[in-house]
Each structure stands twice: as C-alpha cells, then as structure tokens.
Design a protein around this motif. Sequence first.
Motif, PDB file in Angstrom:
ATOM      1  N   UNK A 170     -21.449  35.113 145.648  1.00 26.03           N
ATOM      2  CA  UNK A 170     -20.590  34.977 144.473  1.00 26.03           C
ATOM      3  C   UNK A 170     -19.193  34.492 144.864  1.00 26.03           C
ATOM      4  N   UNK A 171     -18.595  33.695 143.998  1.00 20.59           N
ATOM      5  CA  UNK A 171     -17.216  33.241 144.191  1.00 20.59           C
ATOM      6  C   UNK A 171     -16.261  34.342 143.737  1.00 20.59           C
ATOM      7  N   UNK A 172     -14.964  34.157 144.033  1.00 21.69           N
ATOM      8  CA  UNK A 172     -13.973  35.136 143.588  1.00 21.69           C
ATOM      9  C   UNK A 172     -13.996  35.290 142.068  1.00 21.69           C
ATOM     10  N   UNK A 173     -14.134  34.171 141.357  1.00 19.61           N
ATOM     11  CA  UNK A 173     -14.164  34.233 139.890  1.00 19.61           C
ATOM     12  C   UNK A 173     -15.376  35.014 139.400  1.00 19.61           C
ATOM     13  N   UNK A 174     -16.520  34.772 140.004  1.00 15.56           N
ATOM     14  CA  UNK A 174     -17.731  35.471 139.595  1.00 15.56           C
ATOM     15  C   UNK A 174     -17.652  36.970 139.917  1.00 15.56           C
ATOM     16  N   UNK A 175     -17.034  37.291 141.064  1.00 13.42           N
ATOM     17  CA  UNK A 175     -16.848  38.704 141.419  1.00 13.42           C
ATOM     18  C   UNK A 175     -15.910  39.373 140.420  1.00 13.42           C
ATOM     19  N   UNK A 176     -14.848  38.649 140.049  1.00 14.96           N
ATOM     20  CA  UNK A 176     -13.889  39.188 139.075  1.00 14.96           C
ATOM     21  C   UNK A 176     -14.583  39.489 137.747  1.00 14.96           C
ATOM     22  N   UNK A 181     -12.230  42.474 136.878  1.00 16.39           N
ATOM     23  CA  UNK A 181     -10.933  42.426 137.544  1.00 16.39           C
ATOM     24  C   UNK A 181     -10.322  41.045 137.373  1.00 16.39           C
ATOM     25  N   UNK A 182      -9.019  40.953 137.615  1.00 13.84           N
ATOM     26  CA  UNK A 182      -8.364  39.648 137.609  1.00 13.84           C
ATOM     27  C   UNK A 182      -8.785  38.890 138.863  1.00 13.84           C
ATOM     28  N   UNK A 183      -8.940  37.568 138.741  1.00 14.29           N
ATOM     29  CA  UNK A 183      -9.369  36.774 139.886  1.00 14.29           C
ATOM     30  C   UNK A 183      -8.380  36.897 141.040  1.00 14.29           C
ATOM     31  N   UNK A 184      -7.080  36.968 140.712  1.00 13.31           N
ATOM     32  CA  UNK A 184      -6.070  37.103 141.759  1.00 13.31           C
ATOM     33  C   UNK A 184      -6.234  38.434 142.497  1.00 13.31           C
ATOM     34  N   UNK A 189      -8.110  41.296 147.393  1.00 15.54           N
ATOM     35  CA  UNK A 189      -9.069  42.217 147.998  1.00 15.54           C
ATOM     36  C   UNK A 189      -9.853  41.520 149.104  1.00 15.54           C
ATOM     37  N   UNK A 190     -10.281  40.294 148.857  1.00 12.20           N
ATOM     38  CA  UNK A 190     -11.074  39.554 149.836  1.00 12.20           C
ATOM     39  C   UNK A 190     -10.253  39.279 151.089  1.00 12.20           C
ATOM     40  N   UNK A 191      -8.998  38.899 150.904  1.00 13.30           N
ATOM     41  CA  UNK A 191      -8.120  38.643 152.053  1.00 13.30           C
ATOM     42  C   UNK A 191      -7.976  39.891 152.915  1.00 13.30           C
ATOM     43  N   UNK A 192      -7.725  41.024 152.255  1.00 10.85           N
ATOM     44  CA  UNK A 192      -7.592  42.281 152.985  1.00 10.85           C
ATOM     45  C   UNK A 192      -8.900  42.708 153.630  1.00 10.85           C
ATOM     46  N   UNK A 193      -9.994  42.423 152.940  1.00 10.29           N
ATOM     47  CA  UNK A 193     -11.319  42.787 153.447  1.00 10.29           C
ATOM     48  C   UNK A 193     -11.657  42.021 154.710  1.00 10.29           C
ATOM     49  N   UNK A 194     -11.397  40.719 154.709  1.00  4.37           N
ATOM     50  CA  UNK A 194     -11.674  39.904 155.895  1.00  4.37           C
ATOM     51  C   UNK A 194     -10.857  40.387 157.083  1.00  4.37           C
ATOM     52  N   UNK A 195      -9.606  40.753 156.811  1.00 11.22           N
ATOM     53  CA  UNK A 195      -8.745  41.248 157.882  1.00 11.22           C
ATOM     54  C   UNK A 195      -9.272  42.573 158.421  1.00 11.22           C
ATOM     55  N   UNK A 196      -9.719  43.424 157.513  1.00 11.28           N
ATOM     56  CA  UNK A 196     -10.256  44.738 157.923  1.00 11.28           C
ATOM     57  C   UNK A 196     -11.508  44.573 158.773  1.00 11.28           C
TER      58      UNK A 196
END
Length: 226
Positions: A170-176, A181-184, A189-196
């Motif tokens: 799923x894309x960020x928009x589809x996950x939102x 949730x808001x796409x932003x 969340x994805x940015x923080x998740x990848x870092x984690x």
Amino acid sequence: MAGTERIRVYLAAQYDIVRSGLSSLLEAESDMEVVGQSGFALVALPEILQLRPDVAVLDARLPDGSGLGLCRAMRVEDPRIRGLILAGRRDDDAVATAMLAGAAGYMLEQIPASSLVNGIRLVASGHSVVDWSVPASVVEHVTLHKRSIQVIGELTPQQRKILFLIAEGLTNREIAERLLLAEKTVKNHVTGLLARLGVAHRTQAAMMAATWSRAESVERTYGAPG
C-alpha cells in the motif's frame, strides 16, 4: 559455569541404543553427567523442567513430536536451558528453524564423538554451535531474522499496523485511508519507522515484516512437542 562444576546433560532420543551410546560417551567425560533421558517429547519436557539441565541434547525426530518443538517449549519455560539439536541429515531450512526455535546448537549424528562432546561444552558455556557443513549464509540469514523479530516486537501497535500495510504494497495515501489518518501523518510515521528498523527503503521494511510473519509461523508450529 564454574571450573569444578560438571555439565548436566539431558538426552532425548527416540532409540534406546542411541541414548545408551550417548550416555556412555558423556559419562566417560570428567566434566559431564547425564541427569536424565527419554525417548518421548511428552515425557522429556516435564523431566527437563524438573531437572533443569545445563544442556538438553534433542533428537530432531521423536515418536510423538520433534526436538524443535521440545526445544521451543522448554525455553519458553526456562531460557537458561540450552538446547542442542542432533539430526540425521543436513537440512538448511531445519537449521534456520532450529535457531529461530531457540536452539543453541545443531549438529549431525555422523560427526565424530569428540566433536559432539566439545559442542556440548561450547553450548553449556553460552556459545552457539552449528555443524561445519552448514553454509555461513544460513547462519547470517537467521541472525538477520532474529534481529528483525526483536526490533519489530518493540514497535508500537500503530507502527506495526503501518509496517504490515507497507508489506501489502500500500502507498502512504492508501494506508492513510485504511487507518483514517492524514497522509502527512502516515508519511511521518513511515519515516520514523524506517529509521527505527534501520533500513532505507520500504522494500526492506516489507522484507522484515515477512521475516516476522515466518517467525510467528515457527512459534505456532513448534510451540509445543507432539
């Protein structure tokens, strides 16, 4: 292990002659003692938990279960007990599964007696032992699996939901849209998740999610003997 302490070993093997041979081999060593033995998983598990050996040498195949299931079950109850799987043939998938099930060692029945004895000593002292014929790539693969399992297990429920939606493609928009949730917000969340997770791309995160799923499957399959 203190220098004067003997290594307490439990044997679980389906054939009497194998248990007898192993027992004689180990009892001949001044630093080892066999504290119990059985040919059945359902008998071995309560005995192991009662006796609390340093090392349990487990036949990969038992009449009522498997050494992998027995290893997993005993370590759930007491992680201090070290399991060493003794198998009749090399199977790279079985090695990976054994290590995910918590085994500290995987050795073949055809190895020299001295190698098994030394393997038990290494396992008792906290090391991991894998038969020399198993490719290093298998061990490295399992090490990555274990790291993935640990990291994903520490994620928040929301982060885990997003991770598995990423794994679905799923894309960020589809996950939102799916999580309302808001796409932003999802992007953050994805940015923080990848870092984690310590990865740079969504594809790598998806692979870690697949690893988690396989590990969960191992637990369901080998959660208990029999």
